[in-house]
Design a protein around this motif. Structure first.
Motif, short mmCIF file in Angstrom:
data_model
loop_
_atom_site.label_atom_id
_atom_site.label_comp_id
_atom_site.label_asym_id
_atom_site.label_seq_id
_atom_site.Cartn_x
_atom_site.Cartn_y
_atom_site.Cartn_z
N TYR A 52 -45.41 31.24 5.47
CA TYR A 52 -45.39 31.61 4.06
C TYR A 52 -43.93 31.77 3.66
CZ TYR A 52 -50.22 33.48 4.56
OH TYR A 52 -51.56 33.66 4.79
N ASN A 53 -43.61 31.40 2.41
CA ASN A 53 -42.30 31.75 1.88
C ASN A 53 -42.52 32.49 0.57
OD1 ASN A 53 -40.63 30.64 3.93
ND2 ASN A 53 -41.03 28.61 3.11
N CYS A 54 -41.59 33.38 0.24
CA CYS A 54 -41.82 34.27 -0.90
C CYS A 54 -41.05 33.82 -2.14
CB CYS A 54 -41.47 35.70 -0.52
SG CYS A 54 -39.75 35.93 -0.07
N ARG A 55 -40.74 32.51 -2.21
CA ARG A 55 -39.91 31.97 -3.32
C ARG A 55 -40.18 30.48 -3.38
NH1 ARG A 55 -37.57 28.59 0.42
NH2 ARG A 55 -37.65 29.64 2.40
N PHE A 56 -39.60 29.83 -4.41
CA PHE A 56 -39.71 28.37 -4.49
C PHE A 56 -38.93 27.75 -3.34
CE2 PHE A 56 -40.51 29.12 -9.07
CZ PHE A 56 -41.60 28.27 -9.25
N GLY A 57 -39.39 26.59 -2.86
CA GLY A 57 -38.63 25.86 -1.85
C GLY A 57 -37.46 25.14 -2.50
N ASP A 58 -36.48 24.81 -1.70
CA ASP A 58 -35.34 24.01 -2.14
C ASP A 58 -35.21 22.89 -1.11
OD1 ASP A 58 -32.87 22.93 -2.71
OD2 ASP A 58 -31.90 24.85 -3.08
N PRO A 59 -35.56 21.66 -1.39
CA PRO A 59 -35.58 21.00 -2.69
C PRO A 59 -36.96 20.85 -3.37
CG PRO A 59 -35.59 19.32 -0.99
CD PRO A 59 -35.62 20.65 -0.29
N GLU A 60 -38.01 21.52 -2.89
CA GLU A 60 -39.32 21.32 -3.53
C GLU A 60 -39.30 21.74 -5.00
OE1 GLU A 60 -38.73 22.77 -0.64
OE2 GLU A 60 -40.45 22.68 0.73
N CYS A 61 -38.56 22.81 -5.31
CA CYS A 61 -38.48 23.30 -6.69
C CYS A 61 -37.98 22.19 -7.63
CB CYS A 61 -37.50 24.47 -6.71
SG CYS A 61 -37.47 25.38 -8.22
N THR B 191 -32.48 20.86 8.67
CA THR B 191 -31.58 21.17 7.55
C THR B 191 -32.34 22.09 6.60
OG1 THR B 191 -32.41 19.42 6.11
CG2 THR B 191 -30.71 18.79 7.69
N GLY B 192 -31.69 22.40 5.47
CA GLY B 192 -32.41 23.15 4.42
C GLY B 192 -33.45 22.29 3.73
N GLY B 193 -33.37 20.97 3.90
CA GLY B 193 -34.30 20.04 3.23
C GLY B 193 -33.50 18.90 2.62
N GLN C 33 -43.94 17.58 -0.49
CA GLN C 33 -43.57 17.41 0.93
C GLN C 33 -42.06 17.36 1.04
OE1 GLN C 33 -44.74 13.81 3.24
NE2 GLN C 33 -45.87 15.27 4.49
N ASP C 34 -41.53 18.22 1.88
CA ASP C 34 -40.10 18.32 2.14
C ASP C 34 -39.75 17.38 3.31
OD1 ASP C 34 -37.51 19.27 2.26
OD2 ASP C 34 -38.02 21.17 3.20
N HIS C 35 -38.48 17.12 3.52
CA HIS C 35 -38.01 16.33 4.67
C HIS C 35 -36.93 17.17 5.35
CE1 HIS C 35 -39.93 13.47 2.03
NE2 HIS C 35 -39.89 12.55 2.97
N LYS C 36 -37.33 17.91 6.38
CA LYS C 36 -36.44 18.95 6.90
C LYS C 36 -35.35 18.40 7.82
CE LYS C 36 -39.27 23.04 6.35
NZ LYS C 36 -40.71 23.15 6.49
N ARG C 37 -35.65 17.29 8.51
CA ARG C 37 -34.66 16.79 9.49
C ARG C 37 -33.57 15.99 8.79
NH1 ARG C 37 -36.07 17.31 14.87
NH2 ARG C 37 -38.00 18.50 15.00
N LEU D 171 -45.80 31.99 -4.49
CA LEU D 171 -46.13 31.99 -3.07
C LEU D 171 -46.10 30.55 -2.58
CD1 LEU D 171 -46.99 33.56 -0.55
CD2 LEU D 171 -49.36 33.30 -1.27
N TYR D 172 -45.28 30.33 -1.57
CA TYR D 172 -45.07 29.00 -0.99
C TYR D 172 -45.89 28.96 0.28
CZ TYR D 172 -41.81 25.70 1.56
OH TYR D 172 -41.22 24.71 2.30
N LEU D 173 -46.91 28.11 0.29
CA LEU D 173 -47.75 27.96 1.48
C LEU D 173 -47.25 26.74 2.25
CD1 LEU D 173 -51.26 28.41 -0.20
CD2 LEU D 173 -49.92 30.17 0.97
N1 GLY Z 1 -37.29 23.37 1.80
C1 GLY Z 1 -37.68 24.39 2.66
C2 GLY Z 1 -37.51 25.75 2.15
O1 GLY Z 1 -37.11 25.95 1.02
O2 GLY Z 1 -37.78 26.68 2.89
#
Ligand code: GLY
Length: 438
Positions: free
Chosen positions: A300-309, A241-243, A227-231, A284-286
């Motif tokens: 959908y995202n086509c890469r790892f999330g940042d900061p989830e990665c 934000t980006g996370g 789980q990301d924290h976007k705000r 694949l990022y769901l």
């Molecule tokens: N943390 C959200 C993203 O990478 O899109």
């Protein structure tokens, strides 16, 4: 044992985490990161790759990357961010005989075109929100008319079709807000470009979380949820934000929910992409909303999330390079993914003022005091005269683990407090939602 040279493209915390994880593999020969950051130099060699002469544009850069790959005998190129994938770097390199971890241009439309993703989900009955598309020169005016005259249900979500660095999604609670949001799109050149087509969606109630899968198109291996924290603000307030931090696994996605995600979203999506002739390969990022009716796709995202990665890779016990090689060689069925049973927490240290204006060039201290049990991944940093300086909005990600979520959070914040720079900002509630649920 055979060893393979690897090139990572990108410069953020995600790419530092990828470099850290790949550098632990006995299969790794030489690791290059382009452009990388001061943190990635610990794991490999940072290299600048730029087009020859004054040519510009994605193809000129792809050409320079390809020349580098040939020169350094790179076996695998790992593409961190979405833009090169959406621009077609995988197709460019693969047609010249190189292996790339990341989807083709057509498959990356899952992230690069929100209208394509919605079309696919509606066609293959993959759970998501109801939506309408507006396209053509009058898309913005048509959507404004529809919101003013026909729409009865607020809030709505307005999305620009193309990549917009996280700035292309608006939640409008009423007509006045929707007009403000359409005005923002009209007045921002990049957003207007991304908004060649627009989508308006039903707002989904629930809790957001993400599930990540590595796939060779046919077979998939699930990593854990996060789980990301976007705000920017605590309690999920303020600007996007980006996370600002992440934790894994996310208790909102328990085993039963994970199976539902696999059965109703992951495999149907991979099957749909195969049927459309664009088998999806890579990670694949769901991005999901866990609603009272079950999991639904937000994006959908086509890469790892940042900061989830930064929380997923420390939790991965299997060899990342082996998994990536199996992916590009269509042999993922011969591998297994083992994840740590521990919990992981990542807190992002940002420059005060981010995501609006902030100062760069402030000296960072205290990283040397961080415990060996924790990890510090660089994002917006640079080195000068033997000092480490801030060089971006998101500066560092600190990651720690624990036998439960509370101890992962406590261990992480203990290390975060050791790092200082003027006007440093971090959220103090990363993981709080997970604690309430668990
Ligand atoms: N943390 C959200 C993203 O990478 O899109």
């Amino acid at each position: 044992m055979a060893q393979y040279n690897v090139l990572i493209l990108g410069s953020g915390g995600r790419e530092h985490a990828l470099a850290w994880s790949l550098s632990r593999s006995p299969l790794l020969g030489k690791l290059y990161i382009s452009p990388g950051n001061p943190g990635t130099t610990v794991h490999g060699e940072n290299v600048a790759i730029s087009p020859a002469g004054d040519t510009t544009g994605p193809e000129a850069w792809f050409e320079a990357v390809e020349a580098f790959i040939r020169d350094k005998e790179i076996t695998l190129t790992v593409v961190g961010p979405e833009q090169p994938l959406v621009d077609g770097i995988t197709d460019y390199l693969e047609t010249r005989g190189h292996k790339v971890f990341g989807p083709s241009k057509a498959a990356a439309r899952l992230e690069g075109s929100k209208t394509f993703a919605k079309w696919l989900m509606h066609k293959y009955q993959i759970p998501t929100s109801e939506s309408m598309e507006f396209s053509g020169e009058t898309a913005l005016d048509d959507l404004e008319d529809w919101l003013s005259v026909d729409n009865q249900n607020w809030p709505v979500v307005i999305k620009a079709d193309g990549l917009a660095s996280g700035k292309g999604v608006f939640i409008s609670r009423n007509r006045t807000e929707s007009l403000e949001h359409l005005g923002k799109i009209r007045n921002d050149t990049a957003l207007r470009k991304a908004a060649g087509k627009l989508i308006v969606e039903e707002f989904m109630e629930g809790e957001e979380a993400s599930v990540f899968a590595i796939t060779d198109g046919r077979n998939a291996r699930l990593l854990i949820s996060a789980q990301d924290h976007k705000r920017i603000g605590e309690g999920d307030t303020g600007l996007n934000t980006g996370g600002m931090g992440a934790y894994a696994p996310a208790p909102v996605i328990d085993e039963r929910m994970l199976r539902l995600v696999e059965d109703t979203i992951l495999y149907p999506t991979l099957g749909a992409m195969q049927l459309e002739g664009h088998a999806y390969r890579g990670v694949l990022y769901l991005g999901l909303m866990i609603t009272k009716d079950g999991p639904k796709v937000v994006e959908y995202n086509c890469r790892f999330g940042d900061p989830e990665c930064q929380v997923l890779l420390p939790a991965l016990k299997s060899d990342l390079l082996e998994l990536m090689l199996a992916t590009v060689n269509f042999e993922l069925d011969k591998t297994e993914v083992v994840m740590s049973g521990e919990h992981f927490c990542c807190v992002v240290l940002a420059s005060g003022g981010y995501p609006e204006t902030y100062t760069r060039g402030l000296e960072i201290s205290g990283i040397d005091k961080v415990s060996d049990d924790a990890l510090v991944f660089h994002s917006g940093t640079r080195s000068a005269d033997g000092k480490l300086l801030t060089n971006g909005g998101r500066v560092l990600s600190v990651v720690a683990s624990g036998s439960d979520l509370q101890s992962a959070i406590d261990n992480c914040y203990r290390e975060v407090k050791k790092i200082t720079f003027d006007n440093a900002y971090y959220r103090r509630d990363i993981g709080a939602k997970g604690l309430r649920r668990s």
